[in-house]
Scaffold this active site. Sequence first.
Site, PDB file in Angstrom:
ATOM      1  CB  ILE A 140      -1.005  -3.377   2.389  1.00 25.97           C
ATOM      2  CG1 ILE A 140      -1.623  -3.015   3.831  1.00 25.97           C
ATOM      3  CG2 ILE A 140      -2.174  -4.002   1.905  1.00 25.97           C
ATOM      4  CD1 ILE A 140      -1.713  -4.396   4.941  1.00 25.97           C
ATOM      5  CG  ASP A 287      -1.699   5.907   7.168  1.00 25.26           C
ATOM      6  OD1 ASP A 287      -0.906   6.630   7.964  1.00 25.26           O
ATOM      7  OD2 ASP A 287      -1.059   5.065   6.457  1.00 25.26           O
TER       8      ASP A 287
END
Length: 453
Positions: A140, A287
């Site tokens: 991202i 994550d």
Amino acid sequence: MSVDDRTPRAVPQGRLGRMLRIGGLASGIGGRALAQGVRQLATGQRPRAPDLFLTPANAARLAGQLAQMRGAAMKLGQLVSMEAGDFLPPELTEIMARLRSDADPMPPKQLQRVLDAAWGPGWLARFERFQVRPIAAASIGQVHRARTKDGRDLAIKVQYPGVRSSIDSDIDNLGLLLRVPGLVPQGVDLPALMAEAREQLHAEADYRREARQMRLYRANLRGRDEFLLPTPDDEFSTEDVLAMDFIEARPIETLAEAPADQRDRAATHLARLVIEELFRFDLMQTDPNFANFHWQPDPARADGGRIVLLDFGATRGFSPQVAPRYLALLRAALAGDRDGVREAAIRIGYFREETDPDHQRALLDMMEVAFTPLRRGGMMDLARTDIPQRVADLAMDLARKRSRAEMPPPEILFLHRKIGGLYLLLARLRARVDLDALIRPDDLDRMLAERGA
């Protein structure tokens, strides 16, 4: 490969440009498959679609292009790799693993355009120092270190341009690409994965949301000084930039050389945190990238230092029934109740009531192996146990015997991702954990009661 070793590449922008890249990728993969099929026919072989499309060359091309595109393209590739990893040949799994490591950073000129738009031209005058080369780069955005004129050290996460606006089109276009025969095993629920990727990407691209999640996570850990989290900096945070105080710390892997008692304490803190994320907080940082955990040494502390937690873009909760169903699974497993394990596994979504009985038995056998250490109790040496390898071998054997994969709900995949990443981290630290102290069903039941689940 670290971010310092990667060549900066401009992030493709605009729906048309990104669509053409995906279209070119599909054409390239199709052309390679066609050529290979013709060669096989010429030698009298009968080509199979999966063998033609799912090749190391195609996987390398796919992983490389998705890593360069970043954003939703890279994230969906990560999810497919995460879901299908047990069903892919080892060579392809290794290539696709690139999507779970650092991304290519964007060039300095593109970075400047993003920051000009976020902070206005002349923003550099607000800093004493701004490190142009990122210290981390993911799907991202990328992270830079800076010092303000008033002496604040900041970590500044800059979102890649066009990521937010291209999420939906990227997911739709990649969904078409991933339907190419052989790229994804049969039975993988692509629509569910795509929907999950879409929701996850919109959440991760919302930097204001991440700042809120960071503050909420900090509140959950109030009074727990074994952990250290950054604080968002509102002055420099915008829709596309998330600034926070920079915490001086070392990579968590450096703990592998620490004394055994220090490693074991850190491992216990990390394992207990995952348990609390599921059962107490209903807020999990899903994550498990090692880069999201650091270690800040402190000789004055009895445990030698503190664990630094980073990156809360992938923080999420779960459906209300997930934690209670896992508690039921755990109770049945500890009691040696195979029928209870089967019932809980069906409710969680590991398989269905009508799933082939042989397949059910194979999955229950895998669970039996996985739960053996919990029933045995005591200290578990995560660097020496062969349990994960035995489970992986059973999974590969099951994949070879079965033409279709069965996948649990996508939110369960994220939970598995965190648990699997935790195991890898603790094994890397050569740590031991006291299972009797960590896994107490009555304690988990109290956690659920306290949060009202």
